[in-house]
Design an enzyme around this catalytic site. Structure first.
Site, PDB file in Angstrom:
ATOM      1  N   HIS A   7     -61.471  26.621 -23.872  1.00  0.00           N
ATOM      2  CA  HIS A   7     -61.389  25.250 -23.554  1.00  0.00           C
ATOM      3  C   HIS A   7     -61.812  24.274 -24.892  1.00  0.00           C
ATOM      4  O   HIS A   7     -62.332  24.861 -25.744  1.00  0.00           O
ATOM      5  CB  HIS A   7     -62.552  24.994 -22.599  1.00  0.00           C
ATOM      6  CG  HIS A   7     -62.511  23.664 -21.935  1.00  0.00           C
ATOM      7  ND1 HIS A   7     -63.106  22.716 -22.485  1.00  0.00           N
ATOM      8  CD2 HIS A   7     -61.929  23.263 -20.758  1.00  0.00           C
ATOM      9  CE1 HIS A   7     -62.794  21.665 -21.598  1.00  0.00           C
ATOM     10  NE2 HIS A   7     -62.248  21.834 -20.557  1.00  0.00           N
TER      11      HIS A   7
ATOM     12  N   GLN B  98     -67.079  28.588 -15.911  1.00  0.00           N
ATOM     13  CA  GLN B  98     -66.199  28.748 -14.757  1.00  0.00           C
ATOM     14  C   GLN B  98     -66.972  30.163 -14.309  1.00  0.00           C
ATOM     15  O   GLN B  98     -66.687  30.688 -13.101  1.00  0.00           O
ATOM     16  CB  GLN B  98     -64.825  29.363 -15.445  1.00  0.00           C
ATOM     17  CG  GLN B  98     -64.170  28.105 -15.630  1.00  0.00           C
ATOM     18  CD  GLN B  98     -63.932  26.958 -14.560  1.00  0.00           C
ATOM     19  OE1 GLN B  98     -64.176  27.324 -13.385  1.00  0.00           O
ATOM     20  NE2 GLN B  98     -63.640  25.701 -14.982  1.00  0.00           N
TER      21      GLN B  98
ATOM     22  N   LYS C 225     -69.641  22.076 -11.807  1.00  0.00           N
ATOM     23  CA  LYS C 225     -68.897  23.138 -11.544  1.00  0.00           C
ATOM     24  C   LYS C 225     -69.469  24.063 -10.509  1.00  0.00           C
ATOM     25  O   LYS C 225     -68.952  24.902  -9.878  1.00  0.00           O
ATOM     26  CB  LYS C 225     -68.223  23.828 -12.695  1.00  0.00           C
ATOM     27  CG  LYS C 225     -67.401  22.974 -13.418  1.00  0.00           C
ATOM     28  CD  LYS C 225     -66.624  23.523 -14.387  1.00  0.00           C
ATOM     29  CE  LYS C 225     -66.202  22.442 -15.553  1.00  0.00           C
ATOM     30  NZ  LYS C 225     -64.796  22.332 -15.480  1.00  0.00           N
TER      31      LYS C 225
HETATM   32  N1  PMP Z   1     -65.557  25.165 -20.838  1.00  0.00           N
HETATM   33  C1  PMP Z   1     -64.876  25.661 -19.584  1.00  0.00           C
HETATM   34  C2  PMP Z   1     -64.329  27.063 -19.467  1.00  0.00           C
HETATM   35  C3  PMP Z   1     -64.372  24.780 -18.711  1.00  0.00           C
HETATM   36  O1  PMP Z   1     -63.735  24.857 -17.511  1.00  0.00           O
HETATM   37  C4  PMP Z   1     -64.879  23.231 -18.797  1.00  0.00           C
HETATM   38  C5  PMP Z   1     -64.648  22.292 -17.876  1.00  0.00           C
HETATM   39  N2  PMP Z   1     -63.345  22.135 -17.474  1.00  0.00           N
HETATM   40  C6  PMP Z   1     -65.800  23.119 -19.985  1.00  0.00           C
HETATM   41  C7  PMP Z   1     -65.946  24.015 -20.759  1.00  0.00           C
HETATM   42  C8  PMP Z   1     -66.446  21.539 -20.153  1.00  0.00           C
HETATM   43  O2  PMP Z   1     -67.147  21.421 -19.224  1.00  0.00           O
HETATM   44  P1  PMP Z   1     -67.585  19.709 -19.126  1.00  0.00           P
HETATM   45  O3  PMP Z   1     -66.710  19.120 -19.007  1.00  0.00           O
HETATM   46  O4  PMP Z   1     -68.514  20.007 -17.579  1.00  0.00           O
HETATM   47  O5  PMP Z   1     -68.778  19.585 -20.124  1.00  0.00           O
END
Ligand code: PMP
Length: 392
Positions: free
Chosen positions: A114, A190, A213
């Site tokens: 990500h 996740q 999440k």
């Molecule tokens: N890492 C992964 C694998 C994610 O799925 C996400 C959220 N889509 C994030 C990091 C970032 O999380 P946040 O936006 O809640 O800080």
């Protein structure tokens, strides 16, 4: 087989009545107990933490610290090993900014990360190496083993991919990182809502996740760190609550985790997160994982049965199925699905390098949660058939 909500929790989610919500990987809907905990915290228990001498503030402080213990305990950590952050993004930024490089200027990431596990390292001045994937969409740990060197300060991998759902062999990742003296940070965004996690048995050094999440509120997340490591890091933001003694000449800081929590924290966020942790622990993550695995199997089979649908990621994905309807842009797919009451995500999922590797501009993604059931998959399939009729 049809999974008629083996967990039977759908009615606890007031916001998904008459809606097929298949975007839990972006953010989870909230069970009523979490909503109630947040409401009660504001309506009855509210006060600041860590400063007030009056009883209600002391009680709120106890709730805030109980939330820390719960959030850490969920992943097998000790209470003082979790720093509350805004989310996983801030947790990874904290490590990237605070960790002294000690002459090592590279990080080893993977092609499926990500953006929040790529950009913080770039901003902190690291050179990035990206481990390739196996054909079925896992981080190729044989390749990682060949790539790791003494120049790498950190190995940072997603525990579960937000696009492919692939689950990392975390113990092997830890061995690979440590073989050259690098630290292992896992992005558990996740993983934490989907599979049991135990940082002690993994042997990782840092673990990041987001509350929203995990059926909890937005604006709160966790950085878990091995205590000796965490307590050796310098602070990254200054302000109230993180200091021991301030003078104009010199300031000293509290120990971890308080050293990293400058300013009034997200008090009610912590309370809500505690409720979410309790809720999911009540179900057990083993049960959630089994439930989501069954849904993934049903979904992949159903989408394959439609024909003209390309599936990404491994068969044993943890609750996430990315796909494309051949010849149709995923935004069009998602728009038509929205018309029939099915919410999926379409886009690059904050993983543009992965899209480049897959050779697509974007994918559609259906992601499951504890409340998901076969009716969601049936609605998805009806929607995809509609997409094919329209674009046929
Ligand atoms: N890492 C992964 C694998 C994610 O799925 C996400 C959220 N889509 C994030 C990091 C970032 O999380 P946040 O936006 O809640 O800080």
């Amino acid at each position: 087989t049809r999974i008629n909500s083996a967990l039977d929790v759908r009615s606890q989610f007031p916001a998904i009545e008459n809606w097929h919500y298949l975007d839990s990987a972006a953010t989870a809907q909230k069970p009523q107990v979490v909503i109630d905990a947040i409401t009660t915290a504001y309506a009855r228990d509210y006060a600041t933490v860590h400063r007030g001498v009056y009883e209600r503030s002391a009680a709120m402080t106890a709730s805030y610290e109980a939330a820390r213990a719960a959030a850490s305990g969920l992943i097998g950590g000790q209470p003082n090993e979790v720093v509350f952050t805004r989310g996983a993004t801030e947790a990874i930024n904290l490590v990237a900014r605070s960790l002294p490089k000690e002459g090592r200027n590279r990080v080893l990431l993977s092609q499926l990360e990500h953006h929040s596990n790529i950009v913080p390292w770039q901003l902190a001045g690291y050179e990035v190496d990206a481990v390739p994937l196996t054909v079925d969409g896992r981080i190729n740990l044989d390749a990682a083993e060949a790539m790791i060197s003494e120049e790498h300060r950190v190995v940072a991998f997603a525990h579960v991919s937000n696009v492919l759902g692939s689950i990392l062999d975390t113990k092997r990742a830890a061995e690979i990182a440590h073989s050259k003296g690098a630290l292992l940070l896992l992005d558990g965004c996740q993983a934490v809502p989907r599979i049991p996690v135990d940082v002690a048995s993994i042997g990782c050094d840092f673990y990041a996740y987001s509350g929203h999440k995990l059926y909890g509120p937005t604006g709160i997340g966790c950085l878990w760190g091995r205590y000796d490591l965490l307590n050796a890091l310098p602070p990254w933001q200054g302000g109230g609550s993180m200091i021991d003694r301030v003078t104009f000449a010199k300031t000293t800081y509290l120990d971890a985790p308080m050293r990293f929590e400058a300013g009034t924290p997200h008090i009610v966020g912590a309370v809500g997160l505690n409720a979410a942790v309790n809720w999911v622990e009540g179900l057990t993550l083993d049960a959630v994982h089994a439930h989501e695995c069954a849904l993934v199997a049903e979904c992949r089979a159903a989408l394959s049965g439609v024909g003209g649908v390309t599936l990404y990621g491994p068969e044993d994905s943890a609750g996430i199925v990315s796909f494309n309807v051949d010849g149709v842009h995923p935004h069009d797919t998602a728009t038509i699905l929205d018309d029939v009451g099915v919410a999926v995500r379409a886009g690059h999922h904050c993983a543009q390098p992965l899209m480049d590797v897959l050779g697509v501009p974007a994918t559609a993604r259906a992601s499951f949660a504890a409340h998901s059931d076969s009716s969601d998959i049936e609605a998805l399939v009806r929607g995809i058939e509609q997409v094919k009729r329209i674009f046929g």
